[in-house]
Scaffold this motif. Sequence first.
Motif: not given
Length: 295
Positions: A61-66
Amino acid sequence: LQTRGRYKSKLHGATDYFVGLTVEQKCELAERELTEMKDEIQRMKEDLEQTLQNLEAVIEEADVWWSDVKKAISDFEKDIISTISRKKGSIIASEKLLRYMEEKNRQRDLLREKLRLKNYLLKGYKKKLHQQLRQKEQVEETLCEVRLQQLQVKNAQYLEKIDEKNQELLQLKLTSGKTVQALNFYKRRLQDAMETSTSLMKDISQRKELLEKIEREAAVVEEQRAEAERVNQQLWKQLSDYSVPPVLSYVQKKMAVTDLKNSLKAWERKVAVAEMSLHSYCRAWNQVKMSCNQH
């Protein structure tokens, strides 16, 4: 974890209570505790795997958000920064910036509403999980108490069996002591019987030798008896054939025997005189030989 801690404390208390158990019972309890520990380790592994999956989801999720952030930065630099850099496009850039900010605010509101709804659903799911967990804890506590009661009942049964086995063991020890005493008594009797048997065998051997000797002597005596019987038969035969001589012949023979005895005495006297003469001649001869030797 608190429930497991309480369960462990109860189990350790039960273990302390069952210190007087036998080795087999202790092994059974240890195996049960080992199985439960393995189950607990398996549950911990499952919890760790779940936690790892959650962390991986958060990272994803953090990767998608980033990625979204980087895309937004790229779009912002492309649409706004490039327009602001041109002097003639300042008004257009301002309008684009306002529209961009409004769009981002609208997206943020939508995201916040979406997250609020998701949070609400997660809270309901969390509440449901807490209820299930409390029910499970209650069931586990009930099962632990039931298991503890079962173990206490089994322990009482095992203690009764141990008492029975101890009584049987005591009875067997008494029986074994009596059996050992009887065995020692019969061993002594057997030893006496063996000594008596050895003595009897020796006596029998001696008697056999004596019997063989007697049989040999009996055979010799039987031969002597047969010889004596044969001689006796000959004597009886001679006696049957014997005839008494006349008296005159007997007197003549008696006189002849007397004359022979007188002659014998005379000859004996002559022999004695001859021996004396021989001895004197031998002494004279010896003296002559000695004198010859001296010369």
